[in-house]
Design a protein around this motif. Structure first.
Motif, PDB file in Angstrom:
ATOM      1  N   SER A  97      -1.552   8.291  -0.941  1.00 17.85           N
ATOM      2  CA  SER A  97      -1.936   7.331  -0.223  1.00 17.85           C
ATOM      3  C   SER A  97      -2.788   6.317  -0.725  1.00 17.85           C
ATOM      4  O   SER A  97      -2.456   5.055  -0.704  1.00 17.85           O
ATOM      5  CB  SER A  97      -3.181   8.062   0.985  1.00 17.85           C
ATOM      6  N   PHE A  98      -3.682   6.606  -1.965  1.00 14.60           N
ATOM      7  CA  PHE A  98      -4.327   5.537  -2.615  1.00 14.60           C
ATOM      8  C   PHE A  98      -3.251   4.778  -3.412  1.00 14.60           C
ATOM      9  O   PHE A  98      -3.622   3.496  -3.713  1.00 14.60           O
ATOM     10  CB  PHE A  98      -5.372   6.217  -3.412  1.00 14.60           C
ATOM     11  N   VAL A  99      -2.374   5.480  -4.232  1.00 17.80           N
ATOM     12  CA  VAL A  99      -1.588   4.637  -5.059  1.00 17.80           C
ATOM     13  C   VAL A  99      -0.865   3.583  -4.174  1.00 17.80           C
ATOM     14  O   VAL A  99      -0.520   2.517  -4.695  1.00 17.80           O
ATOM     15  CB  VAL A  99      -0.450   5.739  -5.659  1.00 17.80           C
ATOM     16  N   HIS A 100      -0.525   3.770  -2.825  1.00 19.39           N
ATOM     17  CA  HIS A 100       0.379   3.059  -2.158  1.00 19.39           C
ATOM     18  C   HIS A 100      -0.747   1.925  -1.372  1.00 19.39           C
ATOM     19  O   HIS A 100      -0.509   0.983  -0.893  1.00 19.39           O
ATOM     20  CB  HIS A 100       1.333   3.462  -1.213  1.00 19.39           C
ATOM     21  N   PHE A 101      -2.136   2.428  -1.165  1.00 19.86           N
ATOM     22  CA  PHE A 101      -2.960   1.412  -0.758  1.00 19.86           C
ATOM     23  C   PHE A 101      -3.373   0.391  -1.513  1.00 19.86           C
ATOM     24  O   PHE A 101      -3.892  -0.741  -1.150  1.00 19.86           O
ATOM     25  CB  PHE A 101      -4.356   2.381  -0.421  1.00 19.86           C
ATOM     26  N   ALA A 102      -3.054   0.511  -2.702  1.00 18.82           N
ATOM     27  CA  ALA A 102      -3.057  -0.555  -3.899  1.00 18.82           C
ATOM     28  C   ALA A 102      -2.240  -1.622  -3.461  1.00 18.82           C
ATOM     29  O   ALA A 102      -2.745  -2.809  -3.550  1.00 18.82           O
ATOM     30  CB  ALA A 102      -2.522  -0.066  -5.196  1.00 18.82           C
ATOM     31  N   GLU A 103      -1.001  -1.627  -2.982  1.00 16.11           N
ATOM     32  CA  GLU A 103      -0.321  -2.692  -2.465  1.00 16.11           C
ATOM     33  C   GLU A 103      -0.930  -3.503  -1.216  1.00 16.11           C
ATOM     34  O   GLU A 103      -0.684  -4.605  -0.901  1.00 16.11           O
ATOM     35  CB  GLU A 103       1.206  -2.157  -2.098  1.00 16.11           C
ATOM     36  N   THR A 104      -1.769  -2.506  -0.043  1.00 22.84           N
ATOM     37  CA  THR A 104      -2.039  -3.201   0.848  1.00 22.84           C
ATOM     38  C   THR A 104      -3.311  -4.219   0.345  1.00 22.84           C
ATOM     39  O   THR A 104      -3.386  -5.593   0.752  1.00 22.84           O
ATOM     40  CB  THR A 104      -2.853  -2.191   2.049  1.00 22.84           C
ATOM     41  N   THR A 106      -3.135  -5.583  -2.511  1.00 23.35           N
ATOM     42  CA  THR A 106      -2.542  -6.475  -3.653  1.00 23.35           C
ATOM     43  C   THR A 106      -1.874  -7.687  -2.551  1.00 23.35           C
ATOM     44  O   THR A 106      -1.917  -8.977  -3.020  1.00 23.35           O
ATOM     45  CB  THR A 106      -1.402  -6.129  -4.431  1.00 23.35           C
ATOM     46  N   GLN A 107      -1.314  -7.106  -1.317  1.00 23.84           N
ATOM     47  CA  GLN A 107      -0.855  -8.154  -0.380  1.00 23.84           C
ATOM     48  C   GLN A 107      -1.611  -9.273  -0.093  1.00 23.84           C
ATOM     49  O   GLN A 107      -1.487 -10.425  -0.066  1.00 23.84           O
ATOM     50  CB  GLN A 107      -0.527  -7.523   0.837  1.00 23.84           C
ATOM     51  N   ARG A 136      -9.745  -9.880   5.198  1.00 24.42           N
ATOM     52  CA  ARG A 136      -8.913  -8.641   5.135  1.00 24.42           C
ATOM     53  C   ARG A 136      -9.287  -7.941   3.765  1.00 24.42           C
ATOM     54  O   ARG A 136      -9.172  -6.905   3.702  1.00 24.42           O
ATOM     55  CB  ARG A 136      -7.368  -9.043   5.245  1.00 24.42           C
ATOM     56  N   LEU A 137      -9.185  -8.710   2.800  1.00 16.53           N
ATOM     57  CA  LEU A 137      -9.456  -8.294   1.502  1.00 16.53           C
ATOM     58  C   LEU A 137     -10.978  -7.345   1.587  1.00 16.53           C
ATOM     59  O   LEU A 137     -11.199  -6.388   0.952  1.00 16.53           O
ATOM     60  CB  LEU A 137      -9.448  -9.407   0.565  1.00 16.53           C
ATOM     61  N   ALA A 171      -5.388  -3.641  -8.308  1.00 15.20           N
ATOM     62  CA  ALA A 171      -5.369  -4.386  -7.191  1.00 15.20           C
ATOM     63  C   ALA A 171      -6.799  -5.042  -7.017  1.00 15.20           C
ATOM     64  O   ALA A 171      -6.806  -6.315  -6.603  1.00 15.20           O
ATOM     65  CB  ALA A 171      -5.137  -3.468  -5.928  1.00 15.20           C
ATOM     66  N   VAL A 172      -7.894  -4.397  -7.231  1.00 16.54           N
ATOM     67  CA  VAL A 172      -9.389  -4.991  -6.994  1.00 16.54           C
ATOM     68  C   VAL A 172      -9.360  -5.853  -8.233  1.00 16.54           C
ATOM     69  O   VAL A 172      -9.997  -6.918  -7.922  1.00 16.54           O
ATOM     70  CB  VAL A 172     -10.142  -3.803  -7.167  1.00 16.54           C
ATOM     71  N   TYR A 173      -8.771  -5.825  -9.529  1.00 11.27           N
ATOM     72  CA  TYR A 173      -8.920  -6.764 -10.315  1.00 11.27           C
ATOM     73  C   TYR A 173      -8.356  -8.027  -9.957  1.00 11.27           C
ATOM     74  O   TYR A 173      -9.047  -9.135 -10.231  1.00 11.27           O
ATOM     75  CB  TYR A 173      -7.896  -6.219 -11.750  1.00 11.27           C
ATOM     76  N   MET A 174      -7.213  -8.006  -9.421  1.00  2.95           N
ATOM     77  CA  MET A 174      -6.824  -9.329  -8.699  1.00  2.95           C
ATOM     78  C   MET A 174      -7.690  -9.804  -7.730  1.00  2.95           C
ATOM     79  O   MET A 174      -8.128 -11.223  -7.334  1.00  2.95           O
ATOM     80  CB  MET A 174      -5.387  -9.156  -8.204  1.00  2.95           C
ATOM     81  N   GLY A 175      -8.232  -8.793  -6.783  1.00  4.76           N
ATOM     82  CA  GLY A 175      -8.949  -9.240  -5.655  1.00  4.76           C
ATOM     83  C   GLY A 175     -10.184  -9.973  -6.004  1.00  4.76           C
ATOM     84  O   GLY A 175     -10.958 -10.775  -5.416  1.00  4.76           O
ATOM     85  N   THR A 176     -10.778  -9.474  -7.229  1.00  3.07           N
ATOM     86  CA  THR A 176     -12.190 -10.135  -7.487  1.00  3.07           C
ATOM     87  C   THR A 176     -11.958 -11.675  -7.623  1.00  3.07           C
ATOM     88  O   THR A 176     -13.237 -12.297  -8.085  1.00  3.07           O
ATOM     89  CB  THR A 176     -12.617  -9.370  -8.736  1.00  3.07           C
ATOM     90  N   ARG A 177     -11.079 -12.163  -7.953  1.00  3.38           N
ATOM     91  CA  ARG A 177     -10.796 -13.392  -8.180  1.00  3.38           C
ATOM     92  C   ARG A 177     -11.292 -14.416  -6.831  1.00  3.38           C
ATOM     93  O   ARG A 177     -11.395 -15.420  -6.960  1.00  3.38           O
ATOM     94  CB  ARG A 177      -9.266 -14.007  -8.605  1.00  3.38           C
ATOM     95  N   PHE A 178     -11.164 -13.634  -5.867  1.00  2.51           N
ATOM     96  CA  PHE A 178     -11.339 -14.330  -4.549  1.00  2.51           C
ATOM     97  C   PHE A 178     -12.447 -13.778  -3.805  1.00  2.51           C
ATOM     98  O   PHE A 178     -13.054 -14.427  -2.923  1.00  2.51           O
ATOM     99  CB  PHE A 178     -10.147 -14.239  -3.959  1.00  2.51           C
TER     100      PHE A 178
END
Length: 223
Positions: A97-104, A106-107, A136-137, A171-178
């Motif tokens: 679940s968490f491995v694939h929650f990463a894509e949520t 990331t989207q 959403r993020l 995914a959080v690494y990408m998210g922290t830019r925003f």
């Protein structure tokens, strides 16, 4: 026999999570840098990755696409009871679940990346899209905060650090830019633990590599 592994990688993209996993597994590999440009539509690369996207992983001449599939395959083959969780493991469902929650996560980060980074003309950007995707993020952050703070666990699974942390962490690494993490103390502490890992540090852009993100934080632009 030692596997022959090649990772087609663009710094700061989804392929970072696969590079990080290869580091954690201690596997030898060849890294091929792929710029995020029209070269991904080259017939030679499309033969490896039909959608023209990174990451693309080659193991003994066989291509694997989709980072979630790579994580599952690498863990099942090389570390099913450590970074992975075997099919009969009690944490298997949560791990998947968490491995694939990463894509949520990331989207939403990818949508914000398109608005802030890819669309160069201000008139092409949508403040509405930016606000919705940032909200959403943050909802994803709230879910992680609630999970991590519920029993004070150090990692996503009670059994300790796994590839689930790695996938979500990138995914959080990408998210922290925003959207910063300051309002989420348990999530911030978890992410700090991930950042301290040598594998995470090795997966970061190296000197001279092209960057997708040139700012630590992208605020709402004037449009």
């Amino acid at each position: 026999m030692r596997p022959q592994i090649t990772l087609h990688h663009a710094p700061q993209s989804r392929s970072m999570r696969v590079l990080w996993l290869l580091q954690e597994l201690g596997l030898e590999y060849q890294l091929v840098l792929q710029p995020l440009d029209k070269s991904l539509r080259d017939p030679g690369f499309l033969a490896r990755s039909p959608a023209g996207r990174v990451p693309c992983l080659e193991i003994n001449g066989q291509q694997i696409i989709e980072s979630g599939a790579m994580i599952e395959y690498l863990c099942e083959r090389f570390d099913p009871s450590g970074l992975g969780r075997a099919p009969d493991h009690p944490e298997r469902v949560d791990w998947l679940s968490f491995v694939h929650f990463a894509e949520t996560i990331t989207q939403h980060a990818a949508a914000l990346t398109q608005q802030h980074v890819i669309l160069f003309q201000p008139e092409m950007r949508s403040p509405t899209v930016m606000k919705i995707e940032r909200a959403r993020l943050r909802k994803c952050y709230e879910a992680l905060e609630n999970h991590l703070s519920r029993d004070g666990r150090a990692y996503l699974l009670a059994g300790g650090f796994s590839a689930a942390d790695l996938a979500v962490g990138q995914a959080v690494y990408m998210g922290t830019r925003f959207a910063p993490l300051a309002a989420y103390p348990a999530l911030s502490a978890w992410y700090a633990r991930l950042q301290a890992r040598p594998g995470f540090q090795a997966a970061l852009p190296q000197p001279g590599e092209p960057l997708l993100y040139t700012q630590e934080l992208y605020d709402m632009p004037e449009v």
